[in-house]
Design a protein around this motif. Structure first.
Motif, PDB file in Angstrom:
ATOM      1  N   LEU A  31      43.444 -49.420  39.462  1.00  0.00           N
ATOM      2  CA  LEU A  31      44.338 -50.482  39.052  1.00  0.00           C
ATOM      3  C   LEU A  31      45.753 -50.187  40.106  1.00  0.00           C
ATOM      4  O   LEU A  31      46.475 -51.057  40.224  1.00  0.00           O
ATOM      5  N   ALA A  32      45.882 -48.703  40.446  1.00  0.00           N
ATOM      6  CA  ALA A  32      47.205 -48.380  41.060  1.00  0.00           C
ATOM      7  C   ALA A  32      47.333 -49.486  42.209  1.00  0.00           C
ATOM      8  O   ALA A  32      48.466 -50.095  42.543  1.00  0.00           O
ATOM      9  N   PRO A  33      46.641 -49.643  43.074  1.00  0.00           N
ATOM     10  CA  PRO A  33      46.916 -50.719  44.361  1.00  0.00           C
ATOM     11  C   PRO A  33      47.153 -52.082  43.882  1.00  0.00           C
ATOM     12  O   PRO A  33      48.083 -52.563  44.501  1.00  0.00           O
ATOM     13  N   LEU A  34      46.626 -52.369  42.981  1.00  0.00           N
ATOM     14  CA  LEU A  34      46.824 -53.775  42.458  1.00  0.00           C
ATOM     15  C   LEU A  34      48.018 -54.108  41.855  1.00  0.00           C
ATOM     16  O   LEU A  34      48.777 -55.078  42.207  1.00  0.00           O
ATOM     17  N   TRP A  36      50.540 -51.810  42.430  1.00  0.00           N
ATOM     18  CA  TRP A  36      51.733 -51.729  43.258  1.00  0.00           C
ATOM     19  C   TRP A  36      52.023 -53.300  44.270  1.00  0.00           C
ATOM     20  O   TRP A  36      53.179 -53.412  44.611  1.00  0.00           O
ATOM     21  N   THR A  37      50.769 -53.927  44.282  1.00  0.00           N
ATOM     22  CA  THR A  37      51.096 -55.044  45.212  1.00  0.00           C
ATOM     23  C   THR A  37      51.878 -56.165  44.564  1.00  0.00           C
ATOM     24  O   THR A  37      52.672 -56.627  45.125  1.00  0.00           O
ATOM     25  N   LEU A  40      55.489 -54.955  44.437  1.00  0.00           N
ATOM     26  CA  LEU A  40      56.222 -55.246  45.844  1.00  0.00           C
ATOM     27  C   LEU A  40      56.647 -56.880  45.721  1.00  0.00           C
ATOM     28  O   LEU A  40      57.436 -56.938  46.494  1.00  0.00           O
ATOM     29  N   LYS A 248      57.963 -58.739  54.109  1.00  0.00           N
ATOM     30  CA  LYS A 248      56.882 -58.169  53.599  1.00  0.00           C
ATOM     31  C   LYS A 248      56.821 -58.718  52.224  1.00  0.00           C
ATOM     32  O   LYS A 248      55.743 -58.641  51.573  1.00  0.00           O
ATOM     33  N   LEU A 251      54.731 -61.775  52.056  1.00  0.00           N
ATOM     34  CA  LEU A 251      53.233 -61.207  52.416  1.00  0.00           C
ATOM     35  C   LEU A 251      52.650 -60.645  50.994  1.00  0.00           C
ATOM     36  O   LEU A 251      51.507 -61.043  50.673  1.00  0.00           O
ATOM     37  N   MET A 252      53.099 -60.080  50.150  1.00  0.00           N
ATOM     38  CA  MET A 252      52.778 -59.476  49.187  1.00  0.00           C
ATOM     39  C   MET A 252      52.668 -60.490  47.931  1.00  0.00           C
ATOM     40  O   MET A 252      51.371 -60.696  47.659  1.00  0.00           O
ATOM     41  N   ALA A 255      49.352 -62.331  48.962  1.00  0.00           N
ATOM     42  CA  ALA A 255      47.932 -61.630  48.668  1.00  0.00           C
ATOM     43  C   ALA A 255      48.072 -61.904  47.267  1.00  0.00           C
ATOM     44  O   ALA A 255      46.825 -62.204  46.784  1.00  0.00           O
ATOM     45  N   GLY A 259      44.712 -63.947  45.946  1.00  0.00           N
ATOM     46  CA  GLY A 259      43.782 -62.927  45.017  1.00  0.00           C
ATOM     47  C   GLY A 259      43.484 -63.614  43.542  1.00  0.00           C
ATOM     48  O   GLY A 259      42.324 -63.460  43.227  1.00  0.00           O
TER      49      GLY A 259
ATOM     50  N   LEU B 114      37.679 -59.584  45.658  1.00  0.00           N
ATOM     51  CA  LEU B 114      38.760 -59.840  46.660  1.00  0.00           C
ATOM     52  C   LEU B 114      38.256 -59.904  47.898  1.00  0.00           C
ATOM     53  O   LEU B 114      37.206 -59.290  48.394  1.00  0.00           O
ATOM     54  N   ILE B 126      49.834 -49.352  50.640  1.00  0.00           N
ATOM     55  CA  ILE B 126      49.574 -48.154  50.111  1.00  0.00           C
ATOM     56  C   ILE B 126      49.305 -46.982  51.334  1.00  0.00           C
ATOM     57  O   ILE B 126      50.045 -45.702  50.875  1.00  0.00           O
TER      58      ILE B 126
END
Lengths: 283, 291
Positions: A31-34, A36-37, A40, A248, A251-252, A255, A259, B114, B126
């Motif tokens: 879950l962390a990467p999702l 974080w996105t 951001l 940036k 861009l986030m 995403a 997604g 994804l 990341i």
């Protein structure tokens, strides 16, 4: 079964803790990467450029998403993806159910050989046919068209395999009954057998949709004009030149917006997707 | 005449014909023509000249190709064992009918729906040395941030880690569906025997899912040899080709340098490699059983 030395209860308790710890770590990693996105995408571009130390208190902003709404190309890419994926699904379902019916249910000369040749195609990766496939569409001057983006997806044999299996699973007695009623093979297909393959069609359809929506390799090679990009290809272009253009944060947000539709499709049709991918590999 | 054709079932072929035509045109023909093309010196603009196996000989003297081949092998070696072990661990942990297990299964699989381009946008933020999540974390505990994507020794392992995150869902689901085919009664009998979880795993679970284990390994090997989007987007194959795998090499040779005969030869090598990768685990299993 072998006799066990350890007293079972303590061993089991230890393993229960190991399992919980493992699950907790994996869940965090997944879950962390999702998160974080998403985080951001609500930050201001100034904050992102400053690379200030992480501050969860904000400020937060919706500017990045507002910027997206002004961005016409994103809608164009989304629309292209929708056209290409929908047409691919329609084509794959039509071709696969007809061929699956023929291979799974009917007799004709050379059937087993042909089916074997079709199955062999499952081992051919798209990457190893790319140069000549590119030439075929170059010779026809079809690059940067919808049909160029759609057609290669229809040549994949997976759907024929899944549908042949689905037709084979229907009890024989049913087409015998239809034959007694003097129904021809097309009528048997349409009225008697096809309705019973709806679960298989649904799995194949949703899986094909995701595959086509997420395809990066062929659009990258065939669609070279930004107006013909699919969303997936567009996201590649966006990330290679985001800093100069939009920043940036935008861009986030892109995403997240790109997604989200597939995640929603996934949440709605999870069962079908899982049954398609597990059926696919169990050849 | 028509009566005889009907009796032999020729009209039934018509149902399969639409697919067979597209299949022949866009998969079988490109494969065979690609094999032919690989025996020619050809670029996009000029004609082709037959040169036999010269492209293949050239490949094995081409340091860039050999590096890409090595990178692909290394990438598979880094990815697949981790994928298989983690996926099996998750499947064992989540093979139960609780709500948390269901949520966790969905969450793990979610990342694989994804697209590669969205996935790389996420992971660049990341791994980036300036402002990436990991560099924030490193600073917070007083460590230096690592240049995951620009260090020659870190680039390929980083891509492998990203790929594991992205593709963990499918092998997990395959293991789960294998586990669900083991009859409950076997586990219940083991519980009555007061067998430890480890004994149950070694004596019951592992033998029952060996076919799935072989299948998943073969499938993942074949799949990870096709890696393209991650290196193309995150590292551009760099630094100095340290993370350029075969497919990126084929893409650059074919579509940046337009040396298409040569690129076709490289893509035949890829095809051969994938076939081998798909069959080696099965072969290994057979030899293992005989030994």
């Amino acid at each position: 079964m072998t006799a066990v030395a350890l007293p079972g209860v303590r061993g089991r308790q230890l393993w229960a803790w190991v399992r919980i710890a493992f699950c907790a770590v994996m869940l965090a990693l997944v879950l962390a990467p999702l998160l974080w996105t998403v985080f951001l995408s609500f930050r201001t571009n100034i904050d992102l450029l400053r690379q200030a130390p992480l501050d969860l208190h904000g400020p937060y902003t919706l500017d990045n998403y507002a910027e997206l709404l002004r961005n016409q190309t994103l809608f164009r890419w989304f629309f292209n993806s929708l056209v290409v994926s929908t047409a691919t699904v329609a084509g794959v379902l039509t071709l696969s159910s007809l061929a699956g019916y023929a291979f799974g249910r009917l007799e004709f000369p050379g059937r087993n050989w042909l089916y074997l040749i079709v199955l062999a195609g499952l081992a051919i990766p798209d990457q190893s046919v790319i140069l000549t496939r590119h030439q075929i569409f170059s010779d026809l001057h079809w690059h940067n068209t919808y049909r160029a983006l759609i057609l290669p997806g229809l040549s994949a044999p997976l759907g024929v395999f899944l549908m042949t299996e689905a037709f084979r699973a229907i009890p024989r007695a049913q087409d015998d009954a239809a034959r007694l009623d003097r129904a021809n093979s097309l009528a048997t297909f349409w009225h008697v057998l096809l309705p019973q393959t709806v679960p298989a069609l649904a799995s194949l359809g949703i899986y094909t949709f995701l595959l086509s929506w997420n395809d990066y390799w062929w659009p990258l090679i065939s669609a070279t004009r930004p107006a013909m990009y699919t969303l997936t290809e567009g996201m590649a272009a966006a990330q290679s030149n985001y800093v100069e253009v939009l920043g940036k944060g935008v861009l986030m947000a892109e995403a997240v917006v790109a997604g989200l539709p597939v995640l929603i499709v996934y949440i709605l049709f999870q069962k079908h997707i899982v049954s398609a991918v597990t059926g696919m590999v169990k050849l | 005449m028509i009566g005889r054709l009907n009796r032999q079932g020729w009209p039934n072929l018509l149902f399969a014909l639409p697919f067979l035509l597209v299949y022949g045109w866009l998969l079988v023909y490109p494969l065979l023509a690609g094999m032919g093309l690989s025996l020619n010196r050809a670029n996009l603009f000029g004609g082709a000249r037959f040169i036999g196996f010269e492209n293949y000989i050239r490949l094995f003297r081409d340091a860039t190709f050999l590096q890409a081949l090595g990178n692909s092998l290394l990438f598979v070696v880094m990815c697949v064992p981790v994928l298989v072990v983690l996926a099996l661990g998750l499947a064992l942990a989540l093979n139960r009918a609780t709500r948390f297990a269901a949520f966790m299964r969905s969450a793990v699989f979610a990342s694989s729906v994804l697209s590669v381009t969205v996935m790389t946008i996420i992971w660049r933020q990341i791994l980036a040395i300036d402002g990436g999540l990991l560099s924030h974390g490193a600073h917070a505990i007083g460590l230096p941030a690592l240049p995951f994507l620009s260090d020659p020794n870190l680039a390929l392992p980083s891509l492998a880690a990203v790929t594991v995150w992205w593709s963990l869902g499918l092998p997990m689901m395959l293991f789960l569906s294998a586990l669900q085919q083991v009859p409950r009664s076997v586990f219940e009998a083991a519980a009555l025997d007061r067998a430890t979880p480890w004994t149950v795993f070694r004596q019951i679970t592992l033998p029952a899912i060996t076919p799935a284990l072989v299948l998943v390994t073969a499938y993942e090997c074949a799949l990870q040899f096709q890696v393209f989007g991650q290196p193309q987007l995150l590292t551009q194959g760099g630094p100095n080709g340290a993370s350029r795998p075969l497919v990126l090499y084929i893409y650059e040779t074919g579509f940046n340098q337009w040396d298409i005969g040569y690129a076709a030869a490289a893509s035949q090598m890829l095809f051969a490699l994938i076939l081998v990768a798909a069959f080696v685990p099965q072969l290994a299993q057979r030899l293992w059983r005989r030994a």
